[in-house]
Design an enzyme around this catalytic site. Structure first.
Site, PDB file in Angstrom:
ATOM      1  N   HIS A 205      -6.710  -4.284  -5.503  1.00  0.00           N
ATOM      2  CA  HIS A 205      -5.624  -4.885  -4.725  1.00  0.00           C
ATOM      3  C   HIS A 205      -6.168  -5.696  -3.530  1.00  0.00           C
ATOM      4  O   HIS A 205      -5.946  -5.333  -2.371  1.00  0.00           O
ATOM      5  CB  HIS A 205      -4.635  -3.807  -4.232  1.00  0.00           C
ATOM      6  CG  HIS A 205      -3.291  -4.366  -3.862  1.00  0.00           C
ATOM      7  ND1 HIS A 205      -2.130  -3.639  -3.963  1.00  0.00           N
ATOM      8  CD2 HIS A 205      -2.919  -5.581  -3.378  1.00  0.00           C
ATOM      9  CE1 HIS A 205      -1.105  -4.370  -3.549  1.00  0.00           C
ATOM     10  NE2 HIS A 205      -1.572  -5.556  -3.191  1.00  0.00           N
TER      11      HIS A 205
ATOM     12  N   GLU B  78      -2.343   3.352  -7.117  1.00  0.00           N
ATOM     13  CA  GLU B  78      -3.450   2.727  -6.379  1.00  0.00           C
ATOM     14  C   GLU B  78      -3.936   3.741  -5.349  1.00  0.00           C
ATOM     15  O   GLU B  78      -3.108   4.263  -4.602  1.00  0.00           O
ATOM     16  CB  GLU B  78      -2.977   1.447  -5.682  1.00  0.00           C
ATOM     17  CG  GLU B  78      -2.672   0.354  -6.687  1.00  0.00           C
ATOM     18  CD  GLU B  78      -2.237  -0.963  -6.058  1.00  0.00           C
ATOM     19  OE1 GLU B  78      -2.238  -1.058  -4.815  1.00  0.00           O
ATOM     20  OE2 GLU B  78      -1.898  -1.888  -6.797  1.00  0.00           O
TER      21      GLU B  78
ATOM     22  N   ARG C 186       2.564  -6.603  -8.741  1.00  0.00           N
ATOM     23  CA  ARG C 186       2.625  -5.161  -8.528  1.00  0.00           C
ATOM     24  C   ARG C 186       2.359  -4.453  -9.851  1.00  0.00           C
ATOM     25  O   ARG C 186       2.838  -4.895 -10.911  1.00  0.00           O
ATOM     26  CB  ARG C 186       4.006  -4.744  -8.007  1.00  0.00           C
ATOM     27  CG  ARG C 186       4.264  -5.057  -6.547  1.00  0.00           C
ATOM     28  CD  ARG C 186       3.397  -4.200  -5.609  1.00  0.00           C
ATOM     29  NE  ARG C 186       3.690  -4.434  -4.212  1.00  0.00           N
ATOM     30  CZ  ARG C 186       3.052  -5.305  -3.426  1.00  0.00           C
ATOM     31  NH1 ARG C 186       2.059  -6.042  -3.919  1.00  0.00           N
ATOM     32  NH2 ARG C 186       3.386  -5.431  -2.158  1.00  0.00           N
TER      33      ARG C 186
HETATM   34  O1  LIG Z   1       1.560  -8.427   0.922  1.00  0.00           O
HETATM   35  C1  LIG Z   1       1.628  -7.818  -0.147  1.00  0.00           C
HETATM   36  O2  LIG Z   1       2.707  -7.498  -0.658  1.00  0.00           O
HETATM   37  C2  LIG Z   1       0.403  -7.432  -0.811  1.00  0.00           C
HETATM   38  O3  LIG Z   1       0.408  -7.001  -1.928  1.00  0.00           O
HETATM   39  C3  LIG Z   1      -0.872  -7.594  -0.061  1.00  0.00           C
HETATM   40  O4  LIG Z   1      -1.564  -8.623  -0.598  1.00  0.00           O
END
Ligand SMILES: O=C(O)C(=O)CO
Length: 359
Positions: free
Chosen positions: A324, A305, A276
């Site tokens: 992402h 994002e 993240r």
């Molecule tokens: O599933 C998640 O948390 C994502 O970041 C998508 O890949």
């Protein structure tokens, strides 16, 4: 008289075709279905999940019928009113305001994601709402993409294709576009879970010399699988030639990758983040990259994002930024969608979900 399953199918056809105008038949169906759990799906999720919901005969659902734009917050707050279940993706903030808007019927939340930093777990727990999520099914895809991003960054692939296309390709040169190789390197993993292990397993055949990791506590079972040594965060920064961030975003990990960490890293090391964006202080990362404190960074996740196209990080040749996409393979996204749908249905039936968060 319609059987309830037939009535439900008709209703679902109506629900997923937002431009149709309900007539008398629809009203009748709606009346017949009033006891069937109502669900709102915040995105056009991949087909396997939608099919499971449709074929279940268990719920009437309405969905935000687009994958290109998230449902506007105002619309979402309206749509969740009185629902029994909610299936969301990671772009929806599930907080007190939304849960209040949904009201006391809401029993189950299912997120089509492994990450749950968009959910206010405290608020969900307070209201006794059960939460499903989608770990494991995306581990391979995320690990694969992490390796691709690591190689693209360390071997400067994006710069290289740009040079080839735009006339920068002159004669063969001895040090032009040189990068860093995995052979004989130390790879550090920040946050050792399934994904960290899967990344290490894929990197091992590149002749990595040593794997190290840090976490809130040693994780011997997982570490054994990849022969990784537990070290402090300081040591992770100091020793890693490649540092891959694999931890969840929590209050404890927020901006844990900051100038203190970058300062300790080698100026030949490569920083990779597929977890993240919030785990990284981006101003500090920009500083570290632009001053040569570290050699390069590959980011699949940022704050915000999408990252605005005029963001300073985009000006750096040694920073590879992806939008992402770590879990973005057809099979994985379909598996996530199916798991999210099944979690939701099980939760609504009062049964254990396949993957449920302990609140
Ligand atoms: O599933 C998640 O948390 C994502 O970041 C998508 O890949």
């Amino acid at each position: 008289m319609l059987s309830s399953r037939m009535a439900l199918r008709r209703l679902q056809r109506i629900a997923v075709a937002p431009l149709s105008f309900p007539g008398a038949a629809t009203t009748k169906v709606l009346r017949e279905m009033s006891s069937v759990p109502r669900v709102y799906v915040t995105r056009q999720i991949p087909p396997e999940g939608l099919k499971i919901l449709r074929d279940s005969g268990q719920v009437q659902f309405e969905l935000w019928d687009s994958d290109d734009v998230p449902v506007p917050r105002k619309e979402l707050l309206q749509k969740v009113k009185g629902v029994d279940g909610l299936l969301c993706v990671l772009t929806e903030k599930i907080d007190a305001e939304l849960l209040d808007a949904a009201g006391p019927n809401l029993k189950v939340l299912s997120t089509m994601s492994v990450g749950f930093d968009h959910l206010s777990l405290e608020e969900l727990k307070k209201r006794g709402i059960r939460v499903g999520y989608t770990p494991e099914v995306l581990t391979d895809a995320v690990a694969e993409l992490t390796v691709a991003l690591l190689l693209a960054t360390s071997r400067r692939l994006i710069e290289a294709t740009h040079e080839a296309k735009t006339g920068g390709w002159g004669t063969w040169r001895t040090l032009w576009l040189c990068g860093y190789e995995l052979a004989n390197s130390t790879v550090g993993i920040l946050g050792l879970g399934r994904i960290g292990v899967a990344i290490a397993e894929r990197l091992a055949p590149f002749k990595v010399k040593k794997f190290i990791y840090t976490d809130v506590a040693p994780r011997p079972e997982l570490a054994k699988a990849i022969n990784a040594e537990y070290v402090s965060l300081d040591e992770l920064a100091k020793q890693s030639d490649f540092l891959s961030v694999c931890c969840a975003l929590t209050p404890e990990t927020k901006e844990v990758c900051n100038k203190d960490l970058f300062k300790k890293m080698k100026n030949t090391s490569i920083f990779i983040n597929t977890s993240r964006g919030g785990v990284v202080n981006q101003e500090d990362l920009y500083e570290a990259l632009s001053t040569g404190q570290i050699a390069g960074a590959g980011l699949d996740v940022t704050v915000p994002e999408p990252l605005p196209t005029n963001h300073p990080l985009f000006t750096l040749k040694n920073c590879v930024i992806l939008p992402h996409v770590a879990s973005a393979s057809y099979s994985t996204r379909n598996a996530m969608s199916a798991l999210a749908a099944n979690n939701l249905l099980l939760g609504l039936r009062g049964q254990p979900m396949i993957k449920e968060l302990k609140l």
